[in-house]
Design an enzyme around this catalytic site. Structure first.
Site: not given
Ligand code: PMT
Length: 400
Positions: A212, A281, A291, A324, A338, A342
């Site tokens: 991503n 995810d 490849k 986040f 979320k 979580k």
């Molecule tokens: O890195 P930058 O370019 O500065 O950008 C910052 C950012 C946009 C990445 C950051 O601000 C941000 O939003 N990070 C969380 C991105 C994300 O994966 O969000 P989510 O809504 O998909 O996940 C929610 C939370 O679960 C996050 O804290 C993530 O770390 C966590 N997660 C998600 C999926 C997974 N399989 N395991 C996790 O721990």
């Protein structure tokens, strides 16, 4: 406590500048790394050679020093200090700072320093009449309001023969002030932060992966801010082009499963976990050793990666857990969901569709959602500034 601290000592042209030599000596004796910037007028009172001998570093005095590797000496000097101290600070430098004039190296460096990131102490020294001049008094008030720390001049015998207020605070007093200011900024001492940053990469074959747009900036800014404030930081990061902040324990990973492993290994060390990483995810069910060749349409099966944050939520104990949420619609509702799923203490929601927010910017616009249901929306700001704001909230709401 000054060991390894970088202190930028600005010296302007006043009779008290002879005391700057003693000040530099005291700072160095306490372990500080002292970098001196002198104005031309200061050199009329004290020699750069003296300051060089005391600090062990060349003295900067020109915006256009060919010996300096880059043409941006003022920015380079403003970037890293832990503290800036201008001693003595003449009426002239106070006036220039208030008015926004940058016409020599020191005034330009002072314009480039962010007081939110690095304390700036000004130690005025001048004749009583000058100090009482409404312009000077106004300048000192304005600078205080802007976040500069002013070491109030003392009463006593002045160089001009007058007796009154205007003497620079003695070097020992300034040393104490430096220590106090640095200690106040180290408000996160004793706390261990586990911070994840950047994207993960899920390999398909030796040439391709799923990922991503995360640059790692948000997570690295948080790591830097927590470190600056005295926290111990474990930074676990997916692939980025960024240099890890100095002083953090850095663990680079590639895939979500690698991130999962190291997070689980370090979990019990943390008082606070902040999961900024954009974890993939899904990953391809199969990773091909060679490849993949072009052929007909390719159908791939993606399987779920572990949800690292969700799992931490089930075993967090006393850890303060911050997630986040990167959203494109129903931002607050999705973030709240979320947070509950979580078991988070705080979630930082950013709307990827907003200009200046989310992936790959130096700025962000977020809403903070708290456990009690309240929401705090913050305006556009740099990721550095936002990191300090998030840390302030964590400090306030975390129960010891
Ligand atoms: O890195 P930058 O370019 O500065 O950008 C910052 C950012 C946009 C990445 C950051 O601000 C941000 O939003 N990070 C969380 C991105 C994300 O994966 O969000 P989510 O809504 O998909 O996940 C929610 C939370 O679960 C996050 O804290 C993530 O770390 C966590 N997660 C998600 C999926 C997974 N399989 N395991 C996790 O721990």
């Amino acid at each position: 406590m000054l060991k390894n601290k970088l202190i930028l000592l600005g010296i302007t042209g006043g009779i008290a500048s002879y005391k700057s030599a003693e000040l530099a000596r005291l700072l160095v004796k306490e372990g500080a790394n002292v970098q001196v910037v002198m104005t031309r007028n200061a050199e009329a009172f004290i020699s750069p050679l003296t300051m060089r001998a005391l600090t062990g570093h060349p003295v900067y005095n020109s915006l256009f020093d060919p010996a300096h590797g880059t043409a941006t000496v003022h920015i380079d000097l403003a970037r890293d200090p832990d503290l800036v101290l201008v001693a003595p600070a003449t009426a002239n430098i106070l006036g220039k700072m208030t008015a926004g004039i940058a016409d020599d190296l020191l005034s330009t460096v002072l314009m480039a320093v962010k007081t939110t990131k690095c304390p700036v102490i000004l130690a005025p020294s001048m004749n009583t009449a000058m100090l009482q001049n409404p312009a000077v008094r106004n300048n000192i008030n304005v600078l205080r309001k802007r976040g500069f720390i002013v070491a109030d001049p003392l009463e006593g015998n002045l160089a001009c023969g007058d007796v009154g207020k205007g003497r620079m605070v003695e070097p020992a007093g300034l040393l104490e002030l430096v220590k106090e200011e640095l200690a106040a900024r180290e408000d996160l001492q004793g706390l261990t932060f586990l911070i994840t940053a950047g994207p993960t990469r899920e390999s398909l074959d030796p040439a391709r992966f799923f990922s991503n747009y995360s640059s790692g900036r948000m997570g690295y800014a948080l790591a830097r801010a927590a470190r600056e404030r005295g926290g111990h930081v474990i930074l676990i990061s997916g692939p980025t082009v960024l240099e890890p902040p100095s002083g953090v324990d850095f663990f680079p990973v590639v895939s979500a499963r690698e991130m999962y492993d190291i997070v689980m290994e370090k979990l019990t060390l943390a008082h606070i976990i902040i999961k900024t990483a954009a974890v993939a995810d899904y990953r391809p069910e199969e990773t091909f050793p060679q490849k993949l060749k072009k052929g007909d349409d390719l159908i791939l099966k993606l399987v779920r990666n572990p949800d690292i944050l969700k799992e931490i939520g089930t075993k967090k104990g006393k850890i303060y857990l911050v997630g986040f949420a990167a959203e494109t619609e129903n931002i607050l509702d999705n973030a709240r969901k979320k947070m509950e799923e979580k078991n988070l203490d705080l979630i930082v929601a950013n709307d990827l569709c907003q200009e200046g927010a989310g992936f790959n910017h130096d700025t962000n616009i977020v809403s903070l959602l708290y456990k009690d249901g309240s929401v705090e929306s913050l305006p556009l700001m740099s990721k550095d500034e936002l990191s300090h704001q998030i840390l302030d909230r964590i400090k306030k709401f975390r129960k010891k």
